[in-house]
Design a protein around this motif. Structure first.
Motif, PDB file in Angstrom:
ATOM      1  N   MET A 147       0.811  -1.217   0.000  1.00 46.39           N
ATOM      2  CA  MET A 147       0.000   0.000   0.000  1.00 46.39           C
ATOM      3  C   MET A 147       0.843   1.265   0.000  1.00 46.39           C
ATOM      4  N   ILE A 148       1.839   1.313   0.876  1.00 49.66           N
ATOM      5  CA  ILE A 148       2.614   2.545   1.023  1.00 49.66           C
ATOM      6  C   ILE A 148       3.356   2.907  -0.248  1.00 49.66           C
ATOM      7  N   GLU A 149       3.676   1.898  -1.078  1.00 47.65           N
ATOM      8  CA  GLU A 149       4.429   2.182  -2.302  1.00 47.65           C
ATOM      9  C   GLU A 149       3.671   3.112  -3.244  1.00 47.65           C
ATOM     10  N   GLU A 150       2.348   3.189  -3.114  1.00 47.05           N
ATOM     11  CA  GLU A 150       1.539   4.028  -3.989  1.00 47.05           C
ATOM     12  C   GLU A 150       1.865   5.512  -3.838  1.00 47.05           C
ATOM     13  N   ILE A 151       2.372   5.909  -2.679  1.00 42.47           N
ATOM     14  CA  ILE A 151       2.619   7.334  -2.443  1.00 42.47           C
ATOM     15  C   ILE A 151       4.097   7.640  -2.227  1.00 42.47           C
TER      16      ILE A 151
ATOM     17  N   SER B 172      -1.817  12.717  10.585  1.00 46.60           N
ATOM     18  CA  SER B 172      -0.874  11.793   9.959  1.00 46.60           C
ATOM     19  C   SER B 172       0.168  12.526   9.124  1.00 46.60           C
ATOM     20  N   ALA B 173      -0.280  13.524   8.368  1.00 46.85           N
ATOM     21  CA  ALA B 173       0.659  14.275   7.531  1.00 46.85           C
ATOM     22  C   ALA B 173       1.715  14.967   8.383  1.00 46.85           C
ATOM     23  N   LYS B 174       1.303  15.516   9.529  1.00 45.09           N
ATOM     24  CA  LYS B 174       2.279  16.149  10.408  1.00 45.09           C
ATOM     25  C   LYS B 174       3.250  15.124  10.976  1.00 45.09           C
ATOM     26  N   GLU B 175       2.761  13.934  11.278  1.00 43.36           N
ATOM     27  CA  GLU B 175       3.656  12.884  11.761  1.00 43.36           C
ATOM     28  C   GLU B 175       4.706  12.550  10.696  1.00 43.36           C
ATOM     29  N   SER B 176       4.304  12.449   9.436  1.00 47.77           N
ATOM     30  CA  SER B 176       5.260  12.176   8.360  1.00 47.77           C
ATOM     31  C   SER B 176       6.263  13.318   8.202  1.00 47.77           C
ATOM     32  N   VAL B 177       5.769  14.552   8.297  1.00 48.71           N
ATOM     33  CA  VAL B 177       6.660  15.712   8.221  1.00 48.71           C
ATOM     34  C   VAL B 177       7.691  15.659   9.338  1.00 48.71           C
TER      35      VAL B 177
ATOM     36  N   ALA C   3       4.627  23.266  12.328  1.00 45.86           N
ATOM     37  CA  ALA C   3       4.369  23.285  10.890  1.00 45.86           C
ATOM     38  C   ALA C   3       2.899  23.579  10.645  1.00 45.86           C
ATOM     39  N   GLU C   4       2.619  24.301   9.583  1.00 47.40           N
ATOM     40  CA  GLU C   4       1.243  24.564   9.157  1.00 47.40           C
ATOM     41  C   GLU C   4       1.049  23.956   7.785  1.00 47.40           C
ATOM     42  N   LEU C   5       0.006  23.136   7.647  1.00 48.65           N
ATOM     43  CA  LEU C   5      -0.178  22.344   6.433  1.00 48.65           C
ATOM     44  C   LEU C   5      -1.349  22.835   5.600  1.00 48.65           C
ATOM     45  N   GLU C   6      -1.190  22.657   4.296  1.00 45.60           N
ATOM     46  CA  GLU C   6      -2.278  22.867   3.345  1.00 45.60           C
ATOM     47  C   GLU C   6      -2.516  21.544   2.636  1.00 45.60           C
ATOM     48  N   LEU C   7      -3.755  21.052   2.679  1.00 44.07           N
ATOM     49  CA  LEU C   7      -4.122  19.769   2.097  1.00 44.07           C
ATOM     50  C   LEU C   7      -4.804  19.969   0.755  1.00 44.07           C
ATOM     51  N   ASP C   8      -4.410  19.191  -0.229  1.00 42.13           N
ATOM     52  CA  ASP C   8      -4.993  19.273  -1.570  1.00 42.13           C
ATOM     53  C   ASP C   8      -5.808  18.007  -1.822  1.00 42.13           C
ATOM     54  N   PRO C   9      -7.135  18.084  -1.797  1.00 44.03           N
ATOM     55  CA  PRO C   9      -7.947  16.878  -1.955  1.00 44.03           C
ATOM     56  C   PRO C   9      -7.929  16.309  -3.374  1.00 44.03           C
ATOM     57  N   ALA C  10      -7.723  17.145  -4.378  1.00 40.60           N
ATOM     58  CA  ALA C  10      -7.745  16.669  -5.762  1.00 40.60           C
ATOM     59  C   ALA C  10      -6.468  15.909  -6.101  1.00 40.60           C
ATOM     60  N   ALA C  11      -5.317  16.490  -5.788  1.00 36.71           N
ATOM     61  CA  ALA C  11      -4.029  15.862  -6.104  1.00 36.71           C
ATOM     62  C   ALA C  11      -3.609  14.857  -5.046  1.00 36.71           C
ATOM     63  N   ARG C  12      -4.291  14.843  -3.913  1.00 35.40           N
ATOM     64  CA  ARG C  12      -3.906  14.011  -2.769  1.00 35.40           C
ATOM     65  C   ARG C  12      -2.463  14.301  -2.359  1.00 35.40           C
ATOM     66  N   THR C  13      -2.181  15.568  -2.187  1.00 34.73           N
ATOM     67  CA  THR C  13      -0.878  16.022  -1.729  1.00 34.73           C
ATOM     68  C   THR C  13      -1.063  16.955  -0.543  1.00 34.73           C
ATOM     69  N   PHE C  14       0.026  17.280   0.108  1.00 34.85           N
ATOM     70  CA  PHE C  14      -0.005  18.303   1.157  1.00 34.85           C
ATOM     71  C   PHE C  14       1.322  19.039   1.157  1.00 34.85           C
ATOM     72  N   THR C  15       1.267  20.281   1.606  1.00 33.30           N
ATOM     73  CA  THR C  15       2.449  21.129   1.708  1.00 33.30           C
ATOM     74  C   THR C  15       2.572  21.619   3.135  1.00 33.30           C
TER      75      THR C  15
ATOM     76  N   THR D 219      -2.973   8.788   0.788  1.00 30.20           N
ATOM     77  CA  THR D 219      -3.971   7.922   0.185  1.00 30.20           C
ATOM     78  C   THR D 219      -4.753   7.235   1.296  1.00 30.20           C
ATOM     79  N   VAL D 220      -5.888   6.671   0.930  1.00 33.46           N
ATOM     80  CA  VAL D 220      -6.703   5.887   1.853  1.00 33.46           C
ATOM     81  C   VAL D 220      -7.035   4.576   1.168  1.00 33.46           C
ATOM     82  N   ALA D 221      -6.797   3.471   1.857  1.00 36.90           N
ATOM     83  CA  ALA D 221      -7.091   2.151   1.294  1.00 36.90           C
ATOM     84  C   ALA D 221      -7.328   1.168   2.423  1.00 36.90           C
ATOM     85  N   ASP D 222      -8.339   0.329   2.260  1.00 31.76           N
ATOM     86  CA  ASP D 222      -8.626  -0.738   3.225  1.00 31.76           C
ATOM     87  C   ASP D 222      -8.770  -0.209   4.651  1.00 31.76           C
ATOM     88  N   GLY D 223      -9.349   0.974   4.783  1.00 32.55           N
ATOM     89  CA  GLY D 223      -9.573   1.524   6.096  1.00 32.55           C
ATOM     90  C   GLY D 223      -8.350   2.125   6.758  1.00 32.55           C
TER      91      GLY D 223
END
Length: 233
Positions: A1-5, A147-152, A169-181, A204-208
């Motif tokens: 799963m993780i390989e997708e991103i 989760s995104a902050k944990e990865s950062v 850190a302050e994040l901006e989430l992009d729902p269309a591209a599935r990215t964050f800055t 990404t989201v997969a299998d819960g």
């Protein structure tokens, strides 16, 4: 799963199951000798994923020990990240001459417990979460931000040897591209003559399971203060 991103040049291994501590090296088993059984299995499964990812990189087998801040200590010439949550364990690794740092995180795709969002999100981020929830109700955006902050933080820590707070850190989430800055609110390291002021990632989201990942290119591949999208051409 993780390989997708994850970007090109990285390897990964993950599982929805568990591996017994008996598969660990003796030095690794010693690290969790006094831990409860659940923690021992969690630790063991993530470490076995790390062993498999190292093998995929062509690296010799060996223990993945723990640093003073609890971070995994990778063999020279490699960088990586581990993650675990209920129902998922994973590891991502890369050659350090291509990727300076990696950060991955997995979370159950569920709403954050009441009151947690205020502790992990700024006022600007909370407004963003409300708007995202209104426009895209199928995603638990608060959990994604967490989760995104944990990865950062996992990618930032080996570059600075500092532990971050959620307001670092302050994040901006992009729902269309599935990215964050991530815009860092604290001073960053100087890489290749430029101060690192931000990071980018994917989700990404997969299998819960909700997954996030950040990859910091090695200095020679950087062109600005904010790490470019590793997937960009």
């Amino acid at each position: 799963m993780i390989e997708e991103i994850l970007p090109p040049g990285t390897v990964s291994a993950d599982t929805h199951g568990e591996f017994p501590p008996e598969l660990l090296f003796a030095q690794e088993r010693a690290l969790v000798r006094d831990a409860v059984e659940e923690r021992r299995r969690e630790f063991a499964t993530a470490r076995v994923c790390a062993h498999r990812a190292l093998a995929a990189l062509g690296r010799a087998a060996g223990p993945v020990l723990t640093g003073r801040r609890g971070e995994p200590l990778w063999p020279a010439g490699t960088t990586g990240s581990l993650t675990h949550c209920e129902g998922y364990r994973g590891a991502a690794l890369a050659p350090a001459d291509r990727w300076r740092a990696l950060g991955i995180d997995a979370e159950p795709h569920l709403a954050l417990p009441p009151g947690v969002t205020r502790g992990v999100a700024s006022a600007t981020e909370r407004e963003q979460l409300r708007e995202l929830a209104r426009r895209h109700p199928g995603t638990h955006w608060g959990r994604l931000l967490f989760s995104a902050k944990e990865s950062v933080f996992k990618a930032w820590s080996p570059l600075t040897h500092r532990t971050l707070d959620f307001d670092s850190a302050e994040l901006e989430l992009d729902p269309a591209a599935r990215t964050f800055t991530a815009r860092m609110r604290i001073p960053g390291p100087v890489l290749d003559g430029r101060a690192l002021t931000g990071l980018t990632g994917r989700w990404t989201v997969a299998d819960g399971i909700l997954l996030t990942a950040v990859a910091v290119p090695a200095p020679a591949r950087r062109s600005s203060g904010t790490a470019r999208d590793p997937f960009a051409p």
